[in-house]
Design a protein around this motif. Sequence first.
Motif, PDB file in Angstrom:
ATOM      1  N   LYS A   1       0.820  -1.222   0.000  1.00 56.27           N
ATOM      2  CA  LYS A   1       0.000   0.000   0.000  1.00 56.27           C
ATOM      3  C   LYS A   1       0.852   1.269   0.000  1.00 56.27           C
ATOM      4  O   LYS A   1       0.530   2.233  -0.690  1.00 56.27           O
ATOM      5  CB  LYS A   1      -0.923  -0.016   1.225  1.00 56.27           C
ATOM      6  N   ALA A   2       1.940   1.269   0.737  1.00 56.88           N
ATOM      7  CA  ALA A   2       2.814   2.448   0.783  1.00 56.88           C
ATOM      8  C   ALA A   2       3.420   2.717  -0.598  1.00 56.88           C
ATOM      9  O   ALA A   2       3.494   3.869  -1.033  1.00 56.88           O
ATOM     10  CB  ALA A   2       3.913   2.253   1.828  1.00 56.88           C
ATOM     11  N   TYR A   3       3.814   1.660  -1.289  1.00 56.07           N
ATOM     12  CA  TYR A   3       4.375   1.817  -2.636  1.00 56.07           C
ATOM     13  C   TYR A   3       3.303   2.320  -3.601  1.00 56.07           C
ATOM     14  O   TYR A   3       3.568   3.176  -4.438  1.00 56.07           O
ATOM     15  CB  TYR A   3       4.969   0.487  -3.126  1.00 56.07           C
ATOM     16  N   ARG A   4       2.085   1.793  -3.473  1.00 51.06           N
ATOM     17  CA  ARG A   4       0.969   2.242  -4.317  1.00 51.06           C
ATOM     18  C   ARG A   4       0.725   3.733  -4.110  1.00 51.06           C
ATOM     19  O   ARG A   4       0.576   4.486  -5.071  1.00 51.06           O
ATOM     20  CB  ARG A   4      -0.290   1.432  -4.002  1.00 51.06           C
ATOM     21  N   ASN A   5       0.719   4.173  -2.866  1.00 50.33           N
ATOM     22  CA  ASN A   5       0.501   5.593  -2.582  1.00 50.33           C
ATOM     23  C   ASN A   5       1.644   6.440  -3.129  1.00 50.33           C
ATOM     24  O   ASN A   5       1.421   7.545  -3.637  1.00 50.33           O
ATOM     25  CB  ASN A   5       0.325   5.816  -1.085  1.00 50.33           C
ATOM     26  N   LYS A   6       2.876   5.923  -3.064  1.00 52.67           N
ATOM     27  CA  LYS A   6       4.021   6.622  -3.633  1.00 52.67           C
ATOM     28  C   LYS A   6       3.841   6.784  -5.139  1.00 52.67           C
ATOM     29  O   LYS A   6       4.069   7.863  -5.684  1.00 52.67           O
ATOM     30  CB  LYS A   6       5.302   5.847  -3.330  1.00 52.67           C
ATOM     31  N   LEU A   7       3.411   5.720  -5.818  1.00 53.04           N
ATOM     32  CA  LEU A   7       3.181   5.792  -7.260  1.00 53.04           C
ATOM     33  C   LEU A   7       2.056   6.769  -7.601  1.00 53.04           C
ATOM     34  O   LEU A   7       2.162   7.528  -8.572  1.00 53.04           O
ATOM     35  CB  LEU A   7       2.856   4.419  -7.824  1.00 53.04           C
TER      36      LEU A   7
END
Length: 79
Positions: free
Chosen positions: A65-71
């Motif tokens: 989820k953190a990577y998704r939000n970063k993207l």
Amino acid sequence: MASEVTIKHVHELLQLMAVMTQDNRFDDIYSPDMERRTMTMCEVLMNYLLTNNRTEDAKKATEDKAYRNKLLSEIFEKK
């Protein structure tokens, strides 16, 4: 959270993103099928990533989820 907000006017959103980021790839991912059902930013993100051959990013975004939000921030908030 923005990734979970339902988008009613996908085409208009993608056009706005294309203009704001000066990135025509947003126009390229649009299809009329997107208007036939409600979509979230996560779905638009996945379409964007897959259309732009970023399959590893798409896979990681589904698991992290953190990577998704970063993207989401990286792609949709370019200035």
